[in-house]
Design a protein around this motif. Structure first.
Motif, PDB file in Angstrom:
ATOM      1  N   ASN A   1       0.809  -1.225   0.000  1.00 44.76           N
ATOM      2  CA  ASN A   1       0.000   0.000   0.000  1.00 44.76           C
ATOM      3  C   ASN A   1       0.835   1.265   0.000  1.00 44.76           C
ATOM      4  O   ASN A   1       0.304   2.375   0.074  1.00 44.76           O
ATOM      5  CB  ASN A   1      -0.945   0.002   1.200  1.00 44.76           C
ATOM      6  N   GLY A   2       2.170   1.111  -0.057  1.00 43.29           N
ATOM      7  CA  GLY A   2       3.062   2.260  -0.114  1.00 43.29           C
ATOM      8  C   GLY A   2       3.612   2.699   1.221  1.00 43.29           C
ATOM      9  O   GLY A   2       4.505   3.548   1.275  1.00 43.29           O
ATOM     10  N   ASN A   3       3.099   2.159   2.326  1.00 45.79           N
ATOM     11  CA  ASN A   3       3.616   2.514   3.649  1.00 45.79           C
ATOM     12  C   ASN A   3       5.068   2.064   3.787  1.00 45.79           C
ATOM     13  O   ASN A   3       5.449   1.005   3.299  1.00 45.79           O
ATOM     14  CB  ASN A   3       2.772   1.877   4.748  1.00 45.79           C
ATOM     15  N   ARG A   4       5.851   2.874   4.481  1.00 47.75           N
ATOM     16  CA  ARG A   4       7.289   2.626   4.618  1.00 47.75           C
ATOM     17  C   ARG A   4       7.631   2.534   6.101  1.00 47.75           C
ATOM     18  O   ARG A   4       7.195   3.363   6.902  1.00 47.75           O
ATOM     19  CB  ARG A   4       8.052   3.776   3.949  1.00 47.75           C
ATOM     20  N   GLN A   5       8.405   1.519   6.485  1.00 52.68           N
ATOM     21  CA  GLN A   5       8.813   1.372   7.878  1.00 52.68           C
ATOM     22  C   GLN A   5      10.259   0.922   7.974  1.00 52.68           C
ATOM     23  O   GLN A   5      10.791   0.283   7.067  1.00 52.68           O
ATOM     24  CB  GLN A   5       7.907   0.363   8.598  1.00 52.68           C
ATOM     25  N   ARG A   6      10.895   1.300   9.075  1.00 55.07           N
ATOM     26  CA  ARG A   6      12.285   0.920   9.310  1.00 55.07           C
ATOM     27  C   ARG A   6      12.337  -0.558   9.682  1.00 55.07           C
ATOM     28  O   ARG A   6      11.543  -1.043  10.485  1.00 55.07           O
ATOM     29  CB  ARG A   6      12.852   1.774  10.444  1.00 55.07           C
ATOM     30  N   LEU A   7      13.263  -1.284   9.096  1.00 50.43           N
ATOM     31  CA  LEU A   7      13.411  -2.710   9.399  1.00 50.43           C
ATOM     32  C   LEU A   7      14.187  -2.903  10.698  1.00 50.43           C
ATOM     33  O   LEU A   7      15.221  -2.280  10.921  1.00 50.43           O
ATOM     34  CB  LEU A   7      14.134  -3.428   8.263  1.00 50.43           C
ATOM     35  N   THR A   8      13.676  -3.793  11.536  1.00 49.65           N
ATOM     36  CA  THR A   8      14.347  -4.160  12.777  1.00 49.65           C
ATOM     37  C   THR A   8      14.290  -5.677  12.927  1.00 49.65           C
ATOM     38  O   THR A   8      13.502  -6.349  12.250  1.00 49.65           O
ATOM     39  CB  THR A   8      13.666  -3.504  13.997  1.00 49.65           C
ATOM     40  N   VAL A   9      15.099  -6.212  13.826  1.00 47.16           N
ATOM     41  CA  VAL A   9      15.088  -7.650  14.078  1.00 47.16           C
ATOM     42  C   VAL A   9      13.713  -8.075  14.575  1.00 47.16           C
ATOM     43  O   VAL A   9      13.144  -7.454  15.473  1.00 47.16           O
ATOM     44  CB  VAL A   9      16.162  -8.030  15.123  1.00 47.16           C
TER      45      VAL A   9
ATOM     46  N   LEU B   1       7.483 -10.334   7.627  1.00 47.04           N
ATOM     47  CA  LEU B   1       7.418 -10.000   6.213  1.00 47.04           C
ATOM     48  C   LEU B   1       6.207 -10.660   5.566  1.00 47.04           C
ATOM     49  O   LEU B   1       5.755 -11.709   6.013  1.00 47.04           O
ATOM     50  CB  LEU B   1       8.698 -10.455   5.503  1.00 47.04           C
ATOM     51  N   SER B   2       5.691 -10.050   4.507  1.00 44.11           N
ATOM     52  CA  SER B   2       4.512 -10.579   3.833  1.00 44.11           C
ATOM     53  C   SER B   2       4.672 -10.426   2.324  1.00 44.11           C
ATOM     54  O   SER B   2       5.530  -9.652   1.843  1.00 44.11           O
ATOM     55  CB  SER B   2       3.253  -9.859   4.304  1.00 44.11           C
ATOM     56  N   ASN B   3       3.869 -11.139   1.579  1.00 43.10           N
ATOM     57  CA  ASN B   3       3.916 -11.057   0.115  1.00 43.10           C
ATOM     58  C   ASN B   3       3.631  -9.632  -0.357  1.00 43.10           C
ATOM     59  O   ASN B   3       2.753  -8.952   0.172  1.00 43.10           O
ATOM     60  CB  ASN B   3       2.900 -12.014  -0.499  1.00 43.10           C
ATOM     61  N   GLY B   4       4.397  -9.216  -1.359  1.00 39.68           N
ATOM     62  CA  GLY B   4       4.224  -7.882  -1.916  1.00 39.68           C
ATOM     63  C   GLY B   4       5.102  -6.824  -1.290  1.00 39.68           C
ATOM     64  O   GLY B   4       5.217  -5.709  -1.809  1.00 39.68           O
TER      65      GLY B   4
ATOM     66  N   ILE C   1       9.372  -9.439  -2.300  1.00 42.74           N
ATOM     67  CA  ILE C   1       8.812 -10.769  -2.053  1.00 42.74           C
ATOM     68  C   ILE C   1       7.545 -10.868  -2.901  1.00 42.74           C
ATOM     69  O   ILE C   1       6.493 -10.332  -2.527  1.00 42.74           O
ATOM     70  CB  ILE C   1       8.478 -10.956  -0.562  1.00 42.74           C
ATOM     71  N   LYS C   2       7.614 -11.555  -4.036  1.00 40.97           N
ATOM     72  CA  LYS C   2       6.478 -11.604  -4.956  1.00 40.97           C
ATOM     73  C   LYS C   2       5.414 -12.605  -4.520  1.00 40.97           C
ATOM     74  O   LYS C   2       4.230 -12.279  -4.449  1.00 40.97           O
ATOM     75  CB  LYS C   2       6.960 -11.929  -6.379  1.00 40.97           C
ATOM     76  N   ASN C   3       5.836 -13.817  -4.245  1.00 42.51           N
ATOM     77  CA  ASN C   3       4.853 -14.844  -3.869  1.00 42.51           C
ATOM     78  C   ASN C   3       5.547 -15.948  -3.082  1.00 42.51           C
ATOM     79  O   ASN C   3       6.261 -16.770  -3.651  1.00 42.51           O
ATOM     80  CB  ASN C   3       4.183 -15.420  -5.116  1.00 42.51           C
ATOM     81  N   TYR C   4       5.345 -15.951  -1.764  1.00 43.99           N
ATOM     82  CA  TYR C   4       5.941 -16.986  -0.931  1.00 43.99           C
ATOM     83  C   TYR C   4       4.846 -17.664  -0.124  1.00 43.99           C
ATOM     84  O   TYR C   4       4.027 -17.016   0.533  1.00 43.99           O
ATOM     85  CB  TYR C   4       6.986 -16.402   0.023  1.00 43.99           C
ATOM     86  N   HIS C   5       4.831 -18.990  -0.168  1.00 44.38           N
ATOM     87  CA  HIS C   5       3.860 -19.748   0.623  1.00 44.38           C
ATOM     88  C   HIS C   5       4.459 -21.115   0.968  1.00 44.38           C
ATOM     89  O   HIS C   5       4.976 -21.812   0.099  1.00 44.38           O
ATOM     90  CB  HIS C   5       2.562 -19.962  -0.155  1.00 44.38           C
TER      91      HIS C   5
END
Length: 516
Positions: A178-186, A190-193, A224-228
């Motif tokens: 959806n365009g939201n941006r967040q800082r990555l932390t341990v 993660l999710s598809n897209g 991450i395009k498509n992980y399942h």
């Protein structure tokens, strides 16, 4: 009355004296005769610093029927690495109750396969005649623990479906669909897209539920395009990623083993299929070639311009958009690939970082600082579970088999200490989840998993007050007995009668008759 008072003074002196190298069995007999149960005696001795191993062995000699109960109590006050030996030496004293002891101890220790197996092996080695019974009694428990460990690891890694961030160096961000941006932390789910973006000098390690991992290096953009992945549903496997630019290093997992055609690493120029591989991709739009470095296994590369396919094995390769290999590899690119650490090194670094964080959280909880409440406990539990998984992933194991059950065992001190820190935190989380107030949960957690005496004193916990001679608690004005009740008698004897607890299974009583 006078005889009662003298015996009571002797009893208190013996049971509250400073820790010694051996425990006098007659002292325990006296305590049992005057109404204390074996469990109460063991807890009293433990409280004043006696060795849990010696306590268990002593009680087993004096009150054999209480051996399983006391061994279980002592197991909760010992480091995990010493528990199998305690169970084995106690079983040697009471061979007829070896299976009872193994089961009782296994009930209270952390439910980790290696520890449960070590308990079973130690007891059966000490009492060979008990092997069939012990193995039968613990087989289901070990199988359940194995399945639970696997499920916990996979569910924690799943996050929102596509793994968790295990390590972050420098500035890295996650851009959601959806365009939201967040800082990555341990611990970030993660999710598809979602797209990972790294800055200069940054890198991000991600662990996936199927036990695959990848590192996104500096100045990269990775989607991450498509992980399942579901362990029980291989037909639904998918593992498709897209490197828009930059550098990626990865190691394949379960999906690549059982469904290799379902794994793809894409770039604007090519698609790479994986066959049991640890490899690296480098793509920059301004370059004429795309570069690959295969450490293990092989890649099947297909050009998007003409669908030309190439199979590449160990080595460094430069492939044109038309799918043709360039013989000369720039020296700078060779140095770049060779300088990149292996996935094992990345995972180990992540494990050390997670271990440090877990130990810090454990110390804070043990000290009672900022105790998580019911509103915070879910996030607290989720965090420590993820840290444990990250430590697990960065640990080297050796494969073993017990009773038809395959499992892995680690002798890594870092991993073992992390497990020892993890268990009391989970005890606390479960208590709070069940409605126990934080302060009460903290107290019970400390009782569930007692810290060794030296650690208690280092954390500022002082032992019970003692008199000037350093031996017994403060005495009453007469200098003989502890403070008395209004009638002038010693404190009432705890209820419970003769003090020998009889386990559910039949056994024989020897060495000491509790009714004497």
């Amino acid at each position: 009355m006078k005889k009662f008072q003298i015996n009571w003074v002797i009893l208190l002196y013996l049971l509250t004296s400073s820790a010694s190298a051996a425990i006098n069995l007659n002292d325990i007999k006296i305590a049992l005769k005057w109404g204390e149960s074996a469990s109460e005696i063991a807890q009293r001795l433990l409280k004043f610093g006696e060795n849990p191993l010696l306590i268990s062995q002593s009680i087993a000699q004096v009150a054999p029927k209480s051996a399983p109960t006391v061994a279980a109590l002592m197991a909760q006050a010992m480091p995990d690495s010493t528990i199998p030996n305690m169970a084995a030496t106690t079983a040697q004293i009471v061979p007829s109750l070896a299976a009872n002891i193994a089961v009782a101890v296994a009930e209270v220790v952390p439910q980790y396969v290696p520890l449960l197996v070590q308990i079973a092996e130690a007891v059966t080695k000490a009492v060979p005649s008990s092997k069939t019974v012990v193995n039968a009694a613990l087989r289901d428990k070990i199988a359940a623990a194995s399945a639970a460990e696997k499920h916990e690891r996979q569910s924690m890694l799943a996050g929102n479906g596509a793994g968790i961030v295990a390590y972050v160096k420098g500035k890295a961000y996650l851009i959601m669909p959806n365009g939201n941006r967040q800082r990555l932390t341990v611990g970030t789910d993660l999710s598809n897209g979602a797209t990972i973006v790294t800055g200069k000098g940054a890198s991000v390690l991600v662990h996936n539920p199927d036990e695959s991992s990848y590192v996104v290096n500096e100045k990269s953009r990775f989607k991450i395009k498509n992980y399942h992945f579901e362990e029980s549903k291989p037909k639904k496997d998918k593992s498709i990623f897209y490197l828009a630019k930059g550098f990626l290093r990865f190691v394949s997992g379960i999906i690549a083993k059982r469904n290799p055609n379902k794994v793809e690493y894409q770039t604007p120029m090519m698609v790479a299929g994986v066959r049991g591989t640890e490899a690296s991709l480098y793509y920059r739009p301004s370059d004429k070639y795309q570069y690959f470095y295969v450490s293990h296994g092989k890649l099947l590369v297909m050009s998007l311009s003409n669908q030309r396919r190439i199979s590449i094995k160990s080595g460094i390769y430069a492939i044109s958009p038309e799918g043709r290999m360039q013989k000369k590899i720039p020296l700078s690119m060779k140095k770049h690939f060779k300088a990149i650490k292996s996935m094992r090194d990345f995972s180990r670094k992540a494990a050390i970082s997670a271990y440090s964080h877990m130990i810090a959280m454990n110390k804070q909880l043990m000290a009672g600082n900022k105790l998580p409440n019911q509103n915070q406990i879910k996030a607290f539990k989720n965090k420590i579970s993820k840290l444990k998984v990250i430590v697990d992933k960065g640990t080297e194991y050796s494969s073993r088999k017990w009773g038809g059950i395959h499992y892995k065992i680690s002798k890594d001190p870092l991993h073992n200490e992390a497990i020892y820190a993890y268990k009391p935190m989970m005890d606390y989380a479960h208590l709070v989840e069940n409605g126990v107030q934080p302060q009460d949960a903290h107290h019970k957690m400390r009782e569930f998993r007692k810290v060794p005496r030296e650690a208690r004193e280092a954390q500022g916990d002082s032992p019970p007050p003692r008199s000037e001679d350093g031996l017994a608690p403060p005495r009453s004005e007469d200098g003989l007995a502890p403070p008395r009740s209004e009638d002038g008698l010693p404190a009432p004897i705890p209820a419970g009668g003769g003090g020998c607890e009889v386990p559910s299974s039949p056994s024989t009583l020897s060495s000491f008759n509790c009714e004497q």
